[in-house]
Design a protein around this motif. Structure first.
Motif, PDB file in Angstrom:
ATOM      1  N   LEU A  14       0.822  -1.207   0.000  1.00  0.00           N
ATOM      2  CA  LEU A  14       0.000   0.000   0.000  1.00  0.00           C
ATOM      3  C   LEU A  14       0.859   1.261   0.000  1.00  0.00           C
ATOM      4  N   GLU A  47      -7.621  -4.987  -3.655  1.00  0.00           N
ATOM      5  CA  GLU A  47      -8.627  -4.344  -4.507  1.00  0.00           C
ATOM      6  C   GLU A  47     -10.007  -4.942  -4.243  1.00  0.00           C
ATOM      7  N   ILE A  52      -7.949  -0.947  -1.576  1.00  0.00           N
ATOM      8  CA  ILE A  52      -7.566  -0.091  -2.697  1.00  0.00           C
ATOM      9  C   ILE A  52      -8.858   0.213  -3.445  1.00  0.00           C
TER      10      ILE A  52
END
Length: 156
Positions: A14, A47, A52
């Motif tokens: 990240l 994701e 994210i």
């Protein structure tokens, strides 16, 4: 993905992506100490979990002709749920408002508005914010300069 499921390697991923989300998976894997395949799997998991949210280009506000940041404090006549929802829906339509926070204290909302100059803000104020039903007061403050603007969260 609960925060407890985010381990140190995820945090390194990240942190690296927040600095350069355009890098190749090979480069990212190298930075975080993984091979590309497991690194890509971790990114997909982050994701899928919504950690994210999306990938964006960070655009220089001044270089696109929007050098003025105005912080507007908004007080509503009433703070009922339907009034708050109506305000949130209304301001979501205006691209000049780049940030909006529901606040505690004297004001209900704090907005960051970007415009090209003072007349543009005046026009925006007159054609939008002052026409919103339920707004009791608007207090505007102009940023003289930006001292810090971080895009990256301190995840590590």
């Amino acid at each position: 993905m609960p925060e407890s499921k985010i381990d140190e390697t995820d945090r390194r991923i990240l942190a690296a992506l927040q600095q350069d989300a355009h890098m190749t998976m090979e480069r990212l894997a190298e930075l975080v100490g993984l091979s590309p395949s497991p690194c890509a799997r971790r990114v997909r998991n982050l994701e899928a979990a919504g950690v994210i949210k999306r990938y964006v280009a960070v655009v220089d506000q001044e270089k696109v002709g929007l050098p003025v940041s105005v912080f507007a404090s908004i007080r509503l006549e009433r703070q009922r749920e339907d009034e708050l929802d109506r305000f949130a829906r209304a301001i979501a339509r205006w691209p000049e408002i780049v940030e909006c926070y529901l606040m505690t204290g004297q004001r209900d909302y704090l907005l960051r508005i970007v415009v090209k100059d003072l007349p543009a803000y005046e026009a925006f104020l007159k054609r939008t914010l002052t026409r919103l039903e339920g707004v009791a007061s608007i207090e505007s403050s102009f940023a003289l300069s930006q001292v810090k603007h971080a895009q990256a969260l301190p995840v590590d």
